[in-house]
Design an enzyme around this catalytic site. Structure first.
Site, PDB file in Angstrom:
ATOM      1  N   GLU A 197       3.539  -5.707   7.480  1.00  0.00           N
ATOM      2  CA  GLU A 197       2.641  -4.710   8.086  1.00  0.00           C
ATOM      3  C   GLU A 197       2.884  -4.479   9.578  1.00  0.00           C
ATOM      4  OE1 GLU A 197       1.744  -6.842   5.791  1.00  0.00           O
ATOM      5  OE2 GLU A 197       0.327  -5.940   4.393  1.00  0.00           O
ATOM      6  N   ALA A 218       0.852  -1.184   0.000  1.00  0.00           N
ATOM      7  CA  ALA A 218       0.000   0.000   0.000  1.00  0.00           C
ATOM      8  C   ALA A 218       0.891   1.237   0.000  1.00  0.00           C
ATOM      9  CB  ALA A 218      -0.877  -0.023   1.238  1.00  0.00           C
ATOM     10  N   GLU A 277      -0.383  -9.391  -1.003  1.00  0.00           N
ATOM     11  CA  GLU A 277      -1.816  -9.727  -0.887  1.00  0.00           C
ATOM     12  C   GLU A 277      -2.471  -9.772  -2.273  1.00  0.00           C
ATOM     13  OE1 GLU A 277      -2.390  -6.653   2.179  1.00  0.00           O
ATOM     14  OE2 GLU A 277      -3.465  -8.206   3.278  1.00  0.00           O
ATOM     15  N   GLY A 287       0.519  -5.165   0.842  1.00  0.00           N
ATOM     16  CA  GLY A 287      -0.580  -5.214  -0.123  1.00  0.00           C
ATOM     17  C   GLY A 287      -0.147  -5.791  -1.465  1.00  0.00           C
TER      18      GLY A 287
HETATM   19  N1  3HC Z   1       4.546   3.544   0.164  1.00  0.00           N
HETATM   20  C1  3HC Z   1       5.007   4.763  -0.195  1.00  0.00           C
HETATM   21  N2  3HC Z   1       6.288   5.003  -0.510  1.00  0.00           N
HETATM   22  C2  3HC Z   1       7.138   3.965  -0.492  1.00  0.00           C
HETATM   23  C3  3HC Z   1       6.729   2.670  -0.135  1.00  0.00           C
HETATM   24  C4  3HC Z   1       5.363   2.470   0.200  1.00  0.00           C
HETATM   25  N3  3HC Z   1       4.878   1.267   0.527  1.00  0.00           N
HETATM   26  N4  3HC Z   1       7.788   1.850  -0.191  1.00  0.00           N
HETATM   27  C5  3HC Z   1       8.831   2.598  -0.585  1.00  0.00           C
HETATM   28  N5  3HC Z   1       8.436   3.883  -0.772  1.00  0.00           N
HETATM   29  C6  3HC Z   1       9.261   5.009  -1.241  1.00  0.00           C
HETATM   30  C7  3HC Z   1      10.351   5.363  -0.266  1.00  0.00           C
HETATM   31  O1  3HC Z   1       9.890   6.268   0.708  1.00  0.00           O
HETATM   32  C8  3HC Z   1      11.387   5.990  -1.195  1.00  0.00           C
HETATM   33  O2  3HC Z   1      10.936   7.275  -1.479  1.00  0.00           O
HETATM   34  P1  3HC Z   1      11.973   8.483  -1.689  1.00  0.00           P
HETATM   35  O3  3HC Z   1      12.834   8.071  -2.838  1.00  0.00           O
HETATM   36  O4  3HC Z   1      11.113   9.649  -1.934  1.00  0.00           O
HETATM   37  O5  3HC Z   1      12.735   8.573  -0.401  1.00  0.00           O
HETATM   38  C9  3HC Z   1      11.257   5.167  -2.460  1.00  0.00           C
HETATM   39  O6  3HC Z   1       9.951   4.566  -2.385  1.00  0.00           O
HETATM   40  C10 3HC Z   1      12.281   4.073  -2.614  1.00  0.00           C
HETATM   41  O7  3HC Z   1      12.265   3.269  -1.441  1.00  0.00           O
HETATM   42  P2  3HC Z   1      13.595   2.638  -0.832  1.00  0.00           P
HETATM   43  O8  3HC Z   1      14.626   3.689  -0.676  1.00  0.00           O
HETATM   44  O9  3HC Z   1      13.202   1.867   0.367  1.00  0.00           O
HETATM   45  O10 3HC Z   1      14.017   1.661  -2.044  1.00  0.00           O
HETATM   46  P3  3HC Z   1      14.716   0.242  -2.018  1.00  0.00           P
HETATM   47  O11 3HC Z   1      14.909  -0.117  -3.435  1.00  0.00           O
HETATM   48  O12 3HC Z   1      15.874   0.260  -1.088  1.00  0.00           O
HETATM   49  O13 3HC Z   1      13.655  -0.773  -1.374  1.00  0.00           O
HETATM   50  C11 3HC Z   1      11.501  -1.799  -1.026  1.00  0.00           C
HETATM   51  C12 3HC Z   1      12.460  -1.080  -2.024  1.00  0.00           C
HETATM   52  C13 3HC Z   1      12.100  -3.145  -0.604  1.00  0.00           C
HETATM   53  C14 3HC Z   1      10.197  -2.018  -1.715  1.00  0.00           C
HETATM   54  C15 3HC Z   1      11.340  -0.917   0.226  1.00  0.00           C
HETATM   55  O14 3HC Z   1      11.002   0.391  -0.182  1.00  0.00           O
HETATM   56  C16 3HC Z   1      10.292  -1.354   1.192  1.00  0.00           C
HETATM   57  O15 3HC Z   1      10.522  -2.239   1.973  1.00  0.00           O
HETATM   58  N6  3HC Z   1       9.118  -0.683   1.188  1.00  0.00           N
HETATM   59  C17 3HC Z   1       8.069  -0.856   2.166  1.00  0.00           C
HETATM   60  C18 3HC Z   1       7.346  -2.158   2.041  1.00  0.00           C
HETATM   61  C19 3HC Z   1       6.218  -2.242   3.032  1.00  0.00           C
HETATM   62  O16 3HC Z   1       6.369  -2.053   4.212  1.00  0.00           O
HETATM   63  N7  3HC Z   1       5.023  -2.568   2.516  1.00  0.00           N
HETATM   64  C20 3HC Z   1       3.867  -2.742   3.303  1.00  0.00           C
HETATM   65  C21 3HC Z   1       3.021  -1.529   3.244  1.00  0.00           C
HETATM   66  S1  3HC Z   1       1.602  -1.685   4.289  1.00  0.00           S
HETATM   67  C22 3HC Z   1       0.450  -2.476   3.350  1.00  0.00           C
HETATM   68  O17 3HC Z   1       0.751  -2.879   2.273  1.00  0.00           O
HETATM   69  C23 3HC Z   1      -0.907  -2.634   3.936  1.00  0.00           C
HETATM   70  C24 3HC Z   1      -1.740  -3.636   3.219  1.00  0.00           C
HETATM   71  O18 3HC Z   1      -1.874  -4.777   4.004  1.00  0.00           O
HETATM   72  C25 3HC Z   1      -3.109  -3.110   2.896  1.00  0.00           C
END
Ligand code: 3HC
Ligand code: NAI
Length: 691
Positions: free
Chosen positions: A131, A69, A111, A108
């Site tokens: 999450e 998400a 998912e 997500g």
């Molecule tokens: N939402 C919004 N922005 C995000 C994001 C997300 N889920 N994931 C990454 N970004 C953004 C970062 O803030 C960064 O932005 P910036 O360049 O402006 O600083 C950019 O994307 C690049 O991110 P990274 O520097 O972390 O890039 P990497 O290549 O090192 O890593 C990744 C990529 C492994 C995908 C890592 O970004 C990551 O782990 N992201 C989060 C994953 C996560 O926690 N997902 C779960 C979200 S909650 C959810 O999905 C709820 C659902 O159940 C409904």
């Protein structure tokens, strides 16, 4: 659809014969922002409506599948269509969908893949439901669909750890069905071979499992997750998969997801997520190349040197570990070996892996062994004279272009750099004990440190999977400076009437694993005592000074290692018990100073400690020691046990009543007396994002 989305569709429908490929293209990480959800929903309906299509593949553009998400949307109500609506549409479709997991499929994103009828992963794919690390539970079917694939116990482990799982393991666990060089091409073939048949995960029965096994998984998850609300809720939700009808369980999952999303803890964890990404940004380093580093030399094979050597060997670097003489080197190497033996016996790594890592560490006495290194990290005793001597020698022997780093806790990096003819290559790399475990790394930028050297230290820090945060030179940099102010206030409160165990209990109730006195006993009181003796000549006699710790040290009470410090320790015990002798000493001390002791409430102790941290943070931000407020929070959370769920002292302060914060800072100034300085709180609380 918005104009922007219309100009550059974030979901493309491409046709490959009778199979549609839905490409999610939402840089940088294909997060499921509103436009993506809307685009996906539209595309799923389009696939359904087109009789020429046998099914569809979903994949991500670039190197990510879908990172989850869009976390930036979590601070406000989520706009329709929701991700569960997309998931429901895929499940309701009469045609098979296959996910081509071409990179990270997290939260997500995973998912979405789970909602498909099958999953093909590329070798680089990573899947997981992280999450809980954001203070929430999966909210688009994860807690119901995962148990249908792997069982309740395994789902509890995967969801509550939030761990990221590589393709090979994902295949073993059946989280994906295949691994392929070209996931998308293979997924297209798979859709064709399914002949229009659906294999809905939601229609699978949850496998019957031994209750004891499920209970064991739940207990382990609660322990590892310190019973945080999202862990408790995740377990409840996963268990519902085995006890409640699917529609009710799915609705309950979403309700819990939304409730937790609005909690302070979730906001704090989102804030820390963005703070970590922000910390990596240094305006004047853009376009500056890091120098290549393959060989690292560590000077001083003591507590820190050994931990640092392990951190580098674990990450695949060639390490030379040196000390002043043969016996010291031997002792250091023995500690390294013991660490790896421990990792093998606890099952963290296999014997072969331990052997490979150990083989990367070459031990040698004398500094000459550091001559071929690309990076040298000094970790000898905390003594300016000695450090300068070591750096002068390094200047003579290190190869040109090598980065020369010091692990000093407090000392002036600029003064150390002056001992060399190449101050541009000198900086601080301040690790935290145990260095192979703690994630924080303060990278200290001296006044002459070159941009290349700084860029190199940051890149290396990330290479050993640390969280590098930049600090400027200043006594104790960011963390130790704030910690010293906090510990001093803890001692002032003891002098005024609180007992060490009351202070520790209040701090632990706030969420720290240990209070300041328990920490001092663990670290050893003698180090700080020596530091106080070093600073004694510069101490302002008008400032309050608490002599109790000095008295303890004079009695040989150095903490746990001597069986007594602020507390008394039974042999082998990790927690101490309050000692009547210390109590008497404290009461006598206050009396001698003419201080009428008064009771402290838990809240009063917490506010005083936190206000101290906030004020000190504001001071060091004003001095430019830290780049930005969120960096300070990262340091406290990742290096000093500040509870993550409170987001760090400045995030915590930003959510308190401002008038009360001002009153508490006034009171802090009054209590501290001579020498108290008030920081610019407005600037410190100007957080760029609040979760
Ligand atoms: N939402 C919004 N922005 C995000 C994001 C997300 N889920 N994931 C990454 N970004 C953004 C970062 O803030 C960064 O932005 P910036 O360049 O402006 O600083 C950019 O994307 C690049 O991110 P990274 O520097 O972390 O890039 P990497 O290549 O090192 O890593 C990744 C990529 C492994 C995908 C890592 O970004 C990551 O782990 N992201 C989060 C994953 C996560 O926690 N997902 C779960 C979200 S909650 C959810 O999905 C709820 C659902 O159940 C409904
Ligand atoms: P330590 O006392 O465990 O180890 C120091 C090592 O340096 C000893 O093995 C000693 O033999 C060696 N040494 C001394 N002089 C030397 C020389 N001339 N050449 C080569 N080796 C020499 O100390 P520790 O705790 O590892 O601390 C090292 C440095 O790290 C200090 O600057 C300290 O302030 C800093 N530090 C310590 C932390 C801790 O928690 N212990 C945390 C972060 C930084």
């Amino acid at each position: 659809m918005s104009e922007v989305a219309a100009a550059a569709p974030v979901v493309r429908l491409e046709r490959h014969g009778n199979v549609a490929v839905l490409v999610i293209d939402n840089p940088p990480v294909n997060a499921t922002s509103r436009v993506v959800r809307a685009g996906l929903l539209e595309a799923v309906h389009a696939v359904d409506a087109d009789a020429a299509l046998a099914g569809a593949v979903i994949c991500g553009a670039g190197k990510t599948f879908v990172a989850g998400a869009d976390i930036r949307e979590f601070g406000r109500p989520i706009e329709e269509p929701s991700l569960p609506a997309v998931v429901a549409a895929i499940l309701a479709s009469g045609k098979p969908f296959v996910a081509a997991v071409n990179g990270a499929a997290l939260g997500g994103g995973f998912e979405l893949a789970l909602a498909c009828d099958a999953r093909v992963a590329s070798r680089e794919a990573i899947v997981g439901l992280p999450e809980v690390s954001l203070g929430i539970i999966p909210g688009a079917g994860g807690t119901q669909h995962l148990p249908r694939l792997v069982g309740i116990a395994a789902a509890i482990e995967i969801i509550c750890s939030g761990r990221r799982i590589r393709a090979e393991e994902a295949l073993r666990l059946r989280l994906v069905d295949r691994i392929a060089e070209n996931a998308c091409a293979e997924a297209i073939e798979l859709v064709r071979s399914m002949h229009g048949l659906k294999q809905r995960v939601s229609e699978r029965a949850v496998r019957r499992e031994d209750d004891a096994k499920v209970e064991e998984a739940a207990q382990a998850a609660l322990k590892a997750g310190r019973k945080r609300p999202q862990i408790v809720a995740a377990i409840e939700s996963i268990r519902r998969a085995g006890t409640e009808p699917y529609p009710e369980a799915i609705a309950a999952e979403r309700e819990t997801f939304n409730r937790l999303r609005e909690s302070t803890e979730a906001a704090a964890l989102r804030y820390l997520f963005f703070a970590e990404r922000e910390a990596a940004k240094v305006p004047d380093l853009e376009g500056i190349e890091a120098r290549p580093v393959a060989r690292v030399a560590i000077i001083g094979a003591g507590t820190m040197g050994v931990g640092i050597a392990i951190a580098f060997a674990d990450a695949g670097y060639e390490v030379t570990l040196t000390d002043r003489d043969e016996p010291s080197v031997k002792r250091g190497l023995e500690r390294v070996r013991k660490n790896y033996d421990g990792s093998v016996s606890s099952g963290r790594i296999g014997e072969d892996e331990a052997r490979r890592r150990l083989a990367r560490i070459l031990a040698a006495s004398g500094l000459a062994a550091a001559s071929g290194a690309d990076l040298v990290i000094e970790a000898v005793f905390e003594d300016m004279g000695l450090k300068k001597e070591v750096f002068a020698q390094l200047d003579r022997i290190a190869r040109p272009g090598a980065i020369l780093a010091t692990n000093t806790s407090y000392l002036d990096v600029d003064e150390i750099a002056q001992a060399t003819a190449r101050p541009g290559d000198v900086l601080g790399m301040h690790f935290f004990s145990p260095a192979h475990v703690m994630r924080l790394l303060e990278v200290v930028r001296g006044k002459n440190t070159s941009r290349e050297a700084l860029a190199t230290a940051l890149a290396v820090g990330r290479g050993i999977r640390k969280l590098p945060v930049i600090a400027r030179v200043g006594d104790g940099f960011i963390g130790n400076r704030i910690y010293a102010a906090y510990r001093r206030q803890a001692e002032l409160m003891v002098e005024e009437g609180a007992m060490p165990e009351e202070v520790d209990a209040a701090i632990e109730a706030f969420g720290f694993a240990m209070g300041p006195f328990a920490v001092s006993d663990l670290a050893g009181l003698d180090i700080a005592w020596r530091n106080r003796q070093r600073l004694a000549p510069t101490r302002d006699p008008r400032a309050r000074y608490v002599e109790i710790a000095d008295r303890l040290c004079e009695q040989g009470r150095f903490g746990q290692k001597t069986g007594a410090g602020w507390y008394r320790y039974e042999p082998g015990a990790r927690r101490g018990t309050p000692d009547p002798e210390v109590r008497a000493m404290i009461e006598e001390h206050s009396k001698r100073k003419g201080i009428a002791r008064r009771p402290f409430t838990r809240e009063e102790i917490q506010w005083r400690a936190l206000a101290t941290m906030v004020n000190e943070a504001a001071l060091l931000l004003g001095e430019g020691v830290a780049q930005r407020p969120s960096d300070v929070d990262l340091v406290l959370v990742n290096g000093y046990g500040f509870p993550k769920h409170e987001g760090g002292p400045l995030f915590w302060a930003s959510r308190q009543d401002r008038a009360r914060l001002e009153r508490e800072l006034d009171a802090l100034g009054q209590a501290t007396g001579h020498g108290f300085q008030r920081g610019d709180i407005d600037a410190a609380l100007a957080l760029p994002f609040r979760g």
